[in-house]
Design an enzyme around this catalytic site. Structure first.
Site, PDB file in Angstrom:
ATOM      1  N   SER A 100       0.901  -1.231   0.036  1.00 26.60           N
ATOM      2  CA  SER A 100       0.096   0.060   0.049  1.00 26.60           C
ATOM      3  C   SER A 100       1.030   1.138   0.058  1.00 26.60           C
ATOM      4  CB  SER A 100      -0.808   0.025   1.413  1.00 26.60           C
ATOM      5  OG  SER A 100      -1.552  -1.190   1.364  1.00 26.60           O
ATOM      6  N   LYS A 175      -7.374   1.555  -2.512  1.00 26.42           N
ATOM      7  CA  LYS A 175      -6.765   1.179  -1.146  1.00 26.42           C
ATOM      8  C   LYS A 175      -6.883   2.480  -0.221  1.00 26.42           C
ATOM      9  CE  LYS A 175      -4.607  -1.247   1.986  1.00 26.42           C
ATOM     10  NZ  LYS A 175      -5.203  -2.116   2.662  1.00 26.42           N
ATOM     11  N   LYS A 243       0.567   5.591   8.113  1.00 24.16           N
ATOM     12  CA  LYS A 243       1.117   6.117   6.766  1.00 24.16           C
ATOM     13  C   LYS A 243       0.031   5.785   5.767  1.00 24.16           C
ATOM     14  CE  LYS A 243       1.927   2.032   4.641  1.00 24.16           C
ATOM     15  NZ  LYS A 243       1.109   1.113   3.809  1.00 24.16           N
TER      16      LYS A 243
END
Ligand code: NAD
Length: 299
Positions: A100, A175, A243
């Site tokens: 990701s 995502k 993140k």
């Protein structure tokens, strides 16, 4: 040993990469793996794969290279670095990045790889460690349809819901939306847990019945036991969700989308990290609600 299946190189054998690569081996693929921790390479070898001492060694003979790394800097290092994928993979290789990362990193990687004759798909996943182990991941893909079709058998060994979302970077954008939904959902569940406990309700009974109604979700089903037992072993680390909240808030700012609830939860995740909880599972958002509610933090 198979003649018809592509040779696969797998870079990044962590919480997700280990079980995913083992599912490919189970499906009959020859998998050569490289990662930073020797014991994880040993685990791949025990499962029937081949260990490689470097990225270059892993990808040299591969038809398909899969990366499952923490974030953009690691993907860039492994792709562009000396001894990296672009330097060592054969022209015609299909590079599938399942990490990701930021959508822009995926777009740039596809463009730079094309100059070397290497095709790229971004293919991040959702479903967590359990989804990886059970090969039921959702796989959100960005890139060319022909590359997507040639990767489909590999994806089918790893997941259940496999969708081409659009051009390069689209998988990462979807995502990012996934991580927004998951974070806000966990936060709502954590707030409900503290509210229910402070109200003196039987928490296990409450979560059972909530799971059967409109409040039910995959998040609640998968994280219920973490809440009940205060078991915050990762799973999905707070550091990684931090993140991802950075990725989604940046991407939303770029397109002018407001994410008020997401922004609050991003701050709560940042605060957990600052308090030393970055290595815990993201269900540890419960600890932050406990602190805010003056509840002793258990575990
Ligand atoms: P992890 O930290 O458990 O594993 C990452 C692996 O990458 C480690 O084994 C490490 O050795 C390896 N690595 C790092 N730098 C490397 C390098 N330069 N060369 C070779 N190997 C290197 O992370 P994870 O939980 O498996 O997550 C991987 C990716 O998948 C992340 O982008 C994460 O956001 C995403 N993801 C995780 C989950 C989850 O539930 N854990 C779910 C969906 C998506």
């Amino acid at each position: 040993m198979s003649v018809e299946l592509p040779e696969v190189a797998w870079i990044g054998l962590g919480i997700m990469g280990s079980p995913m690569s083992e599912n490919l081996i189970r499906a009959g693929y020859d998998v050569t793996g490289h990662t930073l921790e020797q014991e994880k390479t040993d685990r791949l070898v025990a499962a029937g794969g081949t260990g490689a001492g470097s990225v270059a060694e892993a990808v040299r003979e591969a038809d398909v290279v899969i990366t499952m790394l923490p974030a953009s800097p690691q993907v860039e290092a492994v792709a562009y670095g000396p001894g990296g994928i672009l330097e060592n993979a054969r022209p015609g290789t299909l590079l599938i990045d399942m990490s990701s990362i930021t959508p822009q990193t995926s777009v740039d990687l596809a463009r730079n790889a094309r100059e070397k004759g290497i095709r790229v798909l971004d293919a991040p996943v959702s479903g967590g460690e359990a989804g990886a182990v059970e090969a039921v991941l959702s796989i959100m893909v960005g890139g060319e349809r022909s590359d997507f079709e040639s990767a489909r058998p590999v994806f089918q060994a790893l997941g259940k819901t496999i969708v081409l979302c659009g051009p390069h970077g689209s998988g990462q954008t979807v995502k990012a939306a996934n991580q927004l939904i998951v974070a806000v959902n966990i936060q709502a569940c954590a707030e409900a847990v503290v509210f229910l406990e402070k109200s003196g309700v039987d928490l296990a009974a409450a979560l059972d019945v909530l799971g059967g109604g409109l409040a039910g979700s995959t998040v609640l089903a998968r994280k219920k036991d973490n809440f009940l037992k205060r078991d915050f072993a990762p799973g999905f680390r707070i550091d990684l969700h931090h993140k991802d909240m950075g990725i989604v808030t940046d991407a939303a700012r770029t397109v002018g989308a407001a994410l008020p609830a997401g922004a609050v939860v991003a701050q709560l995740i940042a605060s957990l990290r600052a308090q030393g909880d970055g290595g815990l599972d993201h269900s540890a958002l419960l600890r932050s609600v406990e602190r805010l509610s003056g509840q002793p933090v258990r575990a």
